[in-house]
Design a protein around this motif. Structure first.
Motif, PDB file in Angstrom:
ATOM      1  N   VAL A 110       5.079  39.868  32.636  1.00  0.00           N
ATOM      2  CA  VAL A 110       5.131  38.420  32.857  1.00  0.00           C
ATOM      3  C   VAL A 110       4.074  37.670  32.069  1.00  0.00           C
ATOM      4  O   VAL A 110       4.360  36.636  31.444  1.00  0.00           O
ATOM      5  CB  VAL A 110       4.979  38.125  34.374  1.00  0.00           C
ATOM      6  CG1 VAL A 110       4.897  36.628  34.622  1.00  0.00           C
ATOM      7  CG2 VAL A 110       6.155  38.727  35.145  1.00  0.00           C
ATOM      8  N   ALA A 111       2.836  38.146  32.086  1.00  0.00           N
ATOM      9  CA  ALA A 111       1.731  37.410  31.457  1.00  0.00           C
ATOM     10  C   ALA A 111       1.996  37.204  29.968  1.00  0.00           C
ATOM     11  O   ALA A 111       2.291  38.148  29.235  1.00  0.00           O
ATOM     12  CB  ALA A 111       0.418  38.174  31.658  1.00  0.00           C
ATOM     13  N   GLY A 112       1.913  35.957  29.561  1.00  0.00           N
ATOM     14  CA  GLY A 112       2.131  35.617  28.161  1.00  0.00           C
ATOM     15  C   GLY A 112       3.537  35.154  27.850  1.00  0.00           C
ATOM     16  O   GLY A 112       3.769  34.575  26.778  1.00  0.00           O
ATOM     17  N   ASN A 113       4.476  35.390  28.755  1.00  0.00           N
ATOM     18  CA  ASN A 113       5.858  34.953  28.544  1.00  0.00           C
ATOM     19  C   ASN A 113       6.122  33.783  29.494  1.00  0.00           C
ATOM     20  O   ASN A 113       6.194  33.962  30.716  1.00  0.00           O
ATOM     21  CB  ASN A 113       6.819  36.111  28.823  1.00  0.00           C
ATOM     22  CG  ASN A 113       8.256  35.778  28.469  1.00  0.00           C
ATOM     23  OD1 ASN A 113       8.885  34.952  29.126  1.00  0.00           O
ATOM     24  ND2 ASN A 113       8.773  36.421  27.441  1.00  0.00           N
ATOM     25  N   MET A 144      -8.223  47.520  44.986  1.00  0.00           N
ATOM     26  CA  MET A 144      -7.096  46.797  44.427  1.00  0.00           C
ATOM     27  C   MET A 144      -7.482  45.405  43.936  1.00  0.00           C
ATOM     28  O   MET A 144      -6.748  44.783  43.170  1.00  0.00           O
ATOM     29  CB  MET A 144      -5.973  46.698  45.469  1.00  0.00           C
ATOM     30  CG  MET A 144      -4.617  46.339  44.889  1.00  0.00           C
ATOM     31  SD  MET A 144      -3.324  46.278  46.155  1.00  0.00           S
ATOM     32  CE  MET A 144      -3.252  47.994  46.626  1.00  0.00           C
ATOM     33  N   HIS A 145      -8.640  44.900  44.352  1.00  0.00           N
ATOM     34  CA  HIS A 145      -9.035  43.540  43.998  1.00  0.00           C
ATOM     35  C   HIS A 145      -9.186  43.368  42.487  1.00  0.00           C
ATOM     36  O   HIS A 145      -8.848  42.320  41.933  1.00  0.00           O
ATOM     37  CB  HIS A 145     -10.345  43.174  44.698  1.00  0.00           C
ATOM     38  CG  HIS A 145     -10.194  43.027  46.173  1.00  0.00           C
ATOM     39  ND1 HIS A 145     -11.273  42.848  47.021  1.00  0.00           N
ATOM     40  CD2 HIS A 145      -9.092  43.026  46.976  1.00  0.00           C
ATOM     41  CE1 HIS A 145     -10.847  42.749  48.266  1.00  0.00           C
ATOM     42  NE2 HIS A 145      -9.527  42.867  48.261  1.00  0.00           N
ATOM     43  N   TYR A 146      -9.709  44.390  41.821  1.00  0.00           N
ATOM     44  CA  TYR A 146      -9.977  44.266  40.389  1.00  0.00           C
ATOM     45  C   TYR A 146      -8.701  43.929  39.617  1.00  0.00           C
ATOM     46  O   TYR A 146      -8.673  42.995  38.819  1.00  0.00           O
ATOM     47  CB  TYR A 146     -10.584  45.565  39.856  1.00  0.00           C
ATOM     48  CG  TYR A 146     -12.000  45.808  40.293  1.00  0.00           C
ATOM     49  CD1 TYR A 146     -13.075  45.286  39.581  1.00  0.00           C
ATOM     50  CD2 TYR A 146     -12.284  46.563  41.431  1.00  0.00           C
ATOM     51  CE1 TYR A 146     -14.384  45.511  39.983  1.00  0.00           C
ATOM     52  CE2 TYR A 146     -13.584  46.790  41.840  1.00  0.00           C
ATOM     53  CZ  TYR A 146     -14.634  46.261  41.111  1.00  0.00           C
ATOM     54  OH  TYR A 146     -15.926  46.476  41.511  1.00  0.00           O
ATOM     55  N   MET A 147      -7.641  44.704  39.891  1.00  0.00           N
ATOM     56  CA  MET A 147      -6.412  44.490  39.136  1.00  0.00           C
ATOM     57  C   MET A 147      -5.740  43.169  39.519  1.00  0.00           C
ATOM     58  O   MET A 147      -5.261  42.434  38.646  1.00  0.00           O
ATOM     59  CB  MET A 147      -5.449  45.658  39.359  1.00  0.00           C
ATOM     60  CG  MET A 147      -4.132  45.514  38.621  1.00  0.00           C
ATOM     61  SD  MET A 147      -3.069  46.955  38.749  1.00  0.00           S
ATOM     62  CE  MET A 147      -3.941  48.091  37.689  1.00  0.00           C
ATOM     63  N   VAL A 148      -5.711  42.847  40.811  1.00  0.00           N
ATOM     64  CA  VAL A 148      -5.026  41.625  41.245  1.00  0.00           C
ATOM     65  C   VAL A 148      -5.740  40.390  40.692  1.00  0.00           C
ATOM     66  O   VAL A 148      -5.094  39.451  40.194  1.00  0.00           O
ATOM     67  CB  VAL A 148      -4.940  41.573  42.780  1.00  0.00           C
ATOM     68  CG1 VAL A 148      -4.268  40.279  43.229  1.00  0.00           C
ATOM     69  CG2 VAL A 148      -4.156  42.767  43.309  1.00  0.00           C
ATOM     70  N   VAL A 149      -7.067  40.365  40.765  1.00  0.00           N
ATOM     71  CA  VAL A 149      -7.808  39.216  40.253  1.00  0.00           C
ATOM     72  C   VAL A 149      -7.630  39.080  38.744  1.00  0.00           C
ATOM     73  O   VAL A 149      -7.433  37.971  38.221  1.00  0.00           O
ATOM     74  CB  VAL A 149      -9.308  39.342  40.620  1.00  0.00           C
ATOM     75  CG1 VAL A 149     -10.123  38.257  39.939  1.00  0.00           C
ATOM     76  CG2 VAL A 149      -9.484  39.256  42.122  1.00  0.00           C
ATOM     77  N   SER A 150      -7.670  40.191  38.026  1.00  0.00           N
ATOM     78  CA  SER A 150      -7.475  40.138  36.569  1.00  0.00           C
ATOM     79  C   SER A 150      -6.087  39.623  36.214  1.00  0.00           C
ATOM     80  O   SER A 150      -5.922  38.820  35.288  1.00  0.00           O
ATOM     81  CB  SER A 150      -7.690  41.528  35.969  1.00  0.00           C
ATOM     82  OG  SER A 150      -8.997  42.003  36.229  1.00  0.00           O
ATOM     83  N   GLU A 159      -5.141  35.957  34.148  1.00  0.00           N
ATOM     84  CA  GLU A 159      -4.319  35.809  32.944  1.00  0.00           C
ATOM     85  C   GLU A 159      -3.095  34.942  33.213  1.00  0.00           C
ATOM     86  O   GLU A 159      -2.673  34.174  32.351  1.00  0.00           O
ATOM     87  CB  GLU A 159      -3.905  37.183  32.420  1.00  0.00           C
ATOM     88  CG  GLU A 159      -3.223  37.127  31.060  1.00  0.00           C
ATOM     89  CD  GLU A 159      -3.131  38.472  30.395  1.00  0.00           C
ATOM     90  OE1 GLU A 159      -2.480  38.563  29.335  1.00  0.00           O
ATOM     91  OE2 GLU A 159      -3.708  39.450  30.922  1.00  0.00           O
ATOM     92  N   LEU A 160      -2.518  35.055  34.403  1.00  0.00           N
ATOM     93  CA  LEU A 160      -1.357  34.217  34.710  1.00  0.00           C
ATOM     94  C   LEU A 160      -1.737  32.739  34.765  1.00  0.00           C
ATOM     95  O   LEU A 160      -0.946  31.879  34.344  1.00  0.00           O
ATOM     96  CB  LEU A 160      -0.751  34.650  36.048  1.00  0.00           C
ATOM     97  CG  LEU A 160      -0.036  36.003  36.085  1.00  0.00           C
ATOM     98  CD1 LEU A 160       0.359  36.358  37.494  1.00  0.00           C
ATOM     99  CD2 LEU A 160       1.194  35.992  35.170  1.00  0.00           C
ATOM    100  N   LEU A 161      -2.925  32.430  35.271  1.00  0.00           N
ATOM    101  CA  LEU A 161      -3.329  31.033  35.421  1.00  0.00           C
ATOM    102  C   LEU A 161      -3.735  30.387  34.101  1.00  0.00           C
ATOM    103  O   LEU A 161      -4.125  29.216  34.098  1.00  0.00           O
ATOM    104  CB  LEU A 161      -4.478  30.930  36.423  1.00  0.00           C
ATOM    105  CG  LEU A 161      -4.094  31.226  37.873  1.00  0.00           C
ATOM    106  CD1 LEU A 161      -5.285  31.049  38.793  1.00  0.00           C
ATOM    107  CD2 LEU A 161      -2.951  30.323  38.328  1.00  0.00           C
ATOM    108  N   LYS A 210     -15.141  38.567  37.493  1.00  0.00           N
ATOM    109  CA  LYS A 210     -13.700  38.326  37.641  1.00  0.00           C
ATOM    110  C   LYS A 210     -13.439  37.150  38.581  1.00  0.00           C
ATOM    111  O   LYS A 210     -12.558  36.311  38.317  1.00  0.00           O
ATOM    112  CB  LYS A 210     -13.011  39.592  38.149  1.00  0.00           C
ATOM    113  CG  LYS A 210     -13.108  40.779  37.182  1.00  0.00           C
ATOM    114  CD  LYS A 210     -12.386  41.987  37.734  1.00  0.00           C
ATOM    115  CE  LYS A 210     -12.531  43.175  36.789  1.00  0.00           C
ATOM    116  NZ  LYS A 210     -11.858  42.934  35.500  1.00  0.00           N
ATOM    117  N   LEU A 211     -14.183  37.082  39.673  1.00  0.00           N
ATOM    118  CA  LEU A 211     -14.004  35.966  40.605  1.00  0.00           C
ATOM    119  C   LEU A 211     -14.419  34.653  39.951  1.00  0.00           C
ATOM    120  O   LEU A 211     -13.802  33.600  40.197  1.00  0.00           O
ATOM    121  CB  LEU A 211     -14.815  36.219  41.867  1.00  0.00           C
ATOM    122  CG  LEU A 211     -14.384  37.422  42.714  1.00  0.00           C
ATOM    123  CD1 LEU A 211     -15.351  37.636  43.872  1.00  0.00           C
ATOM    124  CD2 LEU A 211     -12.965  37.252  43.228  1.00  0.00           C
TER     125      LEU A 211
END
Length: 853
Positions: free
Chosen positions: A546-549, A576-582, A586-588, A659-660
């Motif tokens: 998804v990210a970038g498209n 799991m926080h590391y991956m979800v926040v990253s 990128e999505l935002l 990341k936060l």
């Protein structure tokens, strides 16, 4: 005249003979042992060899059922005397010594159950003496000593060797040193086999195997591989080396040398050319086990290539599948579908793939004409009738297919160009599409997972592979959890930095499919423990696809994926926080998604994103403080300060705070939520987090330069000073803002407190006024009124006669009260009088009296 000592000794022997004859059942302590010792130690009898030999013969005949444990000390002395005669060249003592050693091979007789355990030192000394006989100048003595020790070392009474008491005795006797010397000096094949048999018995215990390694026995044992595989020496040597390597881990590194690999190749070539018997094939496969121990050491991989053993292994493994004339040494009797030959084929494939980490070996494998194509052949459905495949049963073919997929998993990253040349990607996709068996499908997915990110593989696999992965993920009821998880991981590898495959995901409604896997509630309860890796894979798949498209990002928003990611971030554990926040950061980067994130509220806590992230920031801070406290309690000495490089690595790679900060930065550090003063102050700190860390980094860098004796030139020094001043200004600004928030909080608290007291006073006044009106308006009888008035006169005089109150006040001031001496008429109370009453009623003591009445 002195008596003839020969006559005296003869008379003593004649007197002892009946007792010796009865000694078979009489137990230990037979005088014949002392007589024998006297014959060897007495200066007059030490040359009477015939009588000595006769006495030794009688001892062996008498104790043909075994010597007693109690007699071991004197027996050891006799053996030493006889062995000394043999070493002096007296051949007549060879046979008696061999008879003694043969009698010692019979288990020692115990008169009590614990006698053997109480005689541990005597047993060790006896075994040590017998071990010395392995170095005897006479071959017969060596064979007899070896046979005796083999019998003693063998497991007794059906017990395994690991708990054998005899092995403990041998260990403490130090006999392994003598055995090592005897092995190196042995020139006779029969003696060498006898010694190898003893080595095999000793190799069954870890302690004794360690002694063999310490005494440098392994090279001598491995040299036995060259005497011919049909001899007993090779089988004994292979099994002994296997036992030693299995029990002593560091021994495998000692044999991983070039001479050892050359010896292995010599023996393996013999097996391939002449090993047609069943026992030959079994011994050959045992040799492959030794190969596997050597392959574990990367330094040994080059030796396989240098000696040609690697090429021989590849030739044998795929001689059937090759269209080339690989080698005339590979005979047909090793290419059957018998169990031993089939296992050899699978083992050779595995060993070759393990050696591909070495560049030289990788080049040999890539240039081999049939190794990689041969593996692809077994998963190519277009040539299922190939003669090589028809040679094996269906079960064997399936096992080979699983083995080929596992080997390609390791091999393809090292020779991916060759795999593309044989059209391996499309063959794997076709094979996976045709297979319904879970094991084979899982093997294909793991192979794709390891190769999808290789150069050119995303384009080769393309939209067809993307569609297949989405189909596997979508059909939850048909495929187990691990299959769908692997499919999501493959999809992530295909879509990462590949816009074409991302578009295919969007066209096939793949975003909604991936989003549905963020919630594990629908999974079977039996696999709930495995749902966390599945959710992680789903987050990674969404991130890559998804990210970038832009189209996929809007589809994610429409499917509620952003809200699910935020809910997952709130409910999940820290790993799991590391991956979800990253992923969210990128999505935002798409401004259109920020509004949805800003309006999100938690279903459980009703918090928005900013308040949730501030809470996570606090938790991370507390975690770091707790770690520092634990390190202090455990007295772990920390470095005086982080280096600038370590500081940068932490900020850019391992810091959750970074990341936060990035996530709140995408939100502009703004929120519509009502924040507490503490949350506002924390948000101010987070907003300037990067600037503060940058200031620490520059200070650290400047200090490092000073420590190295490097002073900046004037322009650079000015820049550093300007930088430090700017950083101090940021810190000062932050302090002022924080103080402003604190001051505002203080004022708000004071205003709230003032409003609280005002409300309390109003409520109290309302209660007092209501009570007064109630008493004034309540109807009463004449009798009741008299009683009430009398009580009021006692308790509330101001309520009964306000004029008396006014008169008393005027008298206190020296004035004449109004209407003095006149008859007073009842009239309503004036405002002044009413005020006195209200003041009386407002008094706290009066209020308590009223409530008590």
């Amino acid at each position: 005249v002195e008596p003839d000592w020969r006559v005296e000794v003869g008379r003593q022997e004649e007197a002892e003979e009946p007792a010796a004859a009865r000694m078979v059942t009489a137990g230990s302590g037979n005088p014949i042992f002392n007589t024998c010792v006297s014959l060897f130690t007495n200066k007059h009898a030490k040359d009477m060899h015939d009588r000595q030999i006769h006495t030794l013969t009688r001892i062996c005949q008498t104790y043909e059922g075994g010597f007693f444990v109690a007699d071991l000390p004197v027996l050891r002395e006799i053996v030493e005397h006889v062995a000394a005669r043999v070493e002096d060249g007296l051949e007549v003592f060879v046979e008696p010594l061999c008879m003694l050693l043969g009698a010692c091979s019979i288990p020692f007789v115990k008169e009590t159950a614990s006698e053997e355990y109480r005689s541990f030192e005597a047993l060790c000394a006896m075994v040590r003496t017998l071990g010395v006989q392995l170095l005897s100048r006479d071959r017969s003595v060596q064979l007899a000593a070896g046979s005796m020790l083999v019998q003693y070392a063998a497991a007794s009474e059906g017990q395994p060797a690991t708990i054998s008491y005899h092995h403990q005795v041998i260990e403490h006797s130090g006999m392994a040193d003598n055995l090592s010397q005897a092995l190196k000096a042995a020139e006779d094949i029969e003696l060498f086999d006898q010694l190898l048999l003893l080595v095999l018995e000793l190799s069954r215990t870890r302690e004794l195997a360690s002694q063999l390694v310490a005494n440098d026995c392994l090279p001598t044992i491995i040299n036995a591989f060259r005497v011919g595989f049909k001899t007993e020496s090779v089988s004994l040597a292979v099994e002994s080396v296997w036992n030693i390597i299995e029990l002593v881990e560091e021994s495998s590194a000692e044999i991983s040398t070039l001479p050892t690999i050359e010896t292995f190749k010599h023996l393996f070539d013999e097996f391939i050319e002449h090993g047609h018997r069943q026992q030959d094939k079994e011994l050959r496969n045992q040799l492959l086990v030794l190969f596997s121990y050597c392959v574990q050491h990367e330094a040994c991989h080059a030796y396989f290539g240098q000696t040609g053993l690697l090429e021989t292994m590849m030739n044998v493994a795929f001689a059937l599948e090759s269209d080339h004339h690989l080698s005339t040494n590979v005979k047909n009797f090793v290419l059957t579908n018998a169990h031993e030959d089939f296992e050899m084929k699978r083992t050779l494939m595995h060993l070759v793939c393990q050696m591909c980490s070495d560049p030289a070996c990788t080049e040999l494998v890539a240039n081999h004409p049939s190794f990689v194509p041969g593996m692809v052949l077994y998963i190519d459905e277009r040539i299922s009738e190939h003669p090589a495949r028809r040679k094996f049963t269906k079960q064997q073919e399936r096992l080979l297919q699983v083995q080929c997929l596992a080997c390609l998993f390791t091999l393809v990253p090292h020779c991916h160009e060759l795999f593309r040349e044989v059209d391996g990607n499309q063959i794997v996709l076709e094979f996976m599409a045709e297979q319904s068996e879970e094991t084979l499908r899982s093997g294909c997915l793991k192979l794709l997972l390891n190769t999808a990110s290789l150069p050119g593989f995303q384009e080769d696999l393309g939209g067809r592979c993307v569609a297949m992965m989405l189909s596997l993920v979508r059909e939850k009821g048909l495929h187990p959890l691990h299959i769908r998880q692997d499919a999501i991981c493959v999809l992530a590898q295909l879509c990462r930095d590949c816009p074409e495959n991302q578009e295919v995901v969007g066209q096939l409604q793949g975003v909604r499919v991936l989003t549905s896997n963020l919630d594990p509630e629908g999974e079977d309860v039996t696999v709930q423990s495995k749902t966390e890796p599945m959710v992680l894979s789903a987050v990674d798949g969404l991130w890559a696809a998804v990210a970038g498209n832009r189209a996929n990002e809007m589809a994610l928003d429409e499917a509620g994926g952003l809200g699910m990611l935020l809910a997952l971030l709130e409910a999940s554990e820290k790993p799991m926080h590391y991956m979800v926040v990253s992923c969210l950061c990128e999505l935002l980067e798409n401004p259109d998604l920020r509004e949805s994130v800003a309006f999100w509220r938690s279903e459980k806590t009703k918090r928005g994103v900013v308040r949730m992230v501030i809470g996570m920031w606090e938790e991370e801070t507390q975690r770091k403080e707790e770690e520092a406290r634990l390190r202090m309690e455990m007295h772990v000495k920390e470095a005086e300060g982080k280096t600038s490089q370590a500081h940068v690595e932490e900020l850019t790679g391992h810091s959750m705070h970074t990341k936060l900060f990035a996530l709140l930065g995408q939100m502009g550090f703004q929120t519509d939520e009502k924040l507490s003063a503490k949350e506002e102050m924390r948000l101010l700190e987070i907003e300037r987090y990067l600037a503060l860390e940058d200031a620490v980094l520059w200070k650290t860098f400047s200090n490092e330069l000073l420590e190295d004796g490097i002073r900046p030139v004037t322009p650079d020094h000015r820049r550093l000073q300007d930088r430090f001043e700017r950083d101090e200004g940021i810190e000062k600004e932050l302090g002022e803002l924080v103080e402003g928030v604190k001051e505002r909080e203080r004022r708000e608290n004071e205003a709230d407190l003032k409003r609280f007291y005002e409300r309390v006073h109003l409520e109290q006044g309302a209660k007092s006024s209501t009570a007064k009106r109630t008493h004034q308006g309540a109807p009463t009888s004449t009798r009741t009124k008299i009683i009430v008035d009398s009580h009021k006169a006692q308790i509330f005089p101001a309520l009964i006669n306000p004029q008396n109150v006014a008169a008393a006040a005027a008298a206190a001031k020296g004035q004449t009260p109004p209407g003095a001496g006149q008859v007073q008429q009842l009239r309503p109370m004036s405002a002044t009088e009413q005020g006195g009453v209200d003041q009386f009623l407002g008094d706290a003591t009066t209020a308590r009296i009223v409530s008590s009445r």
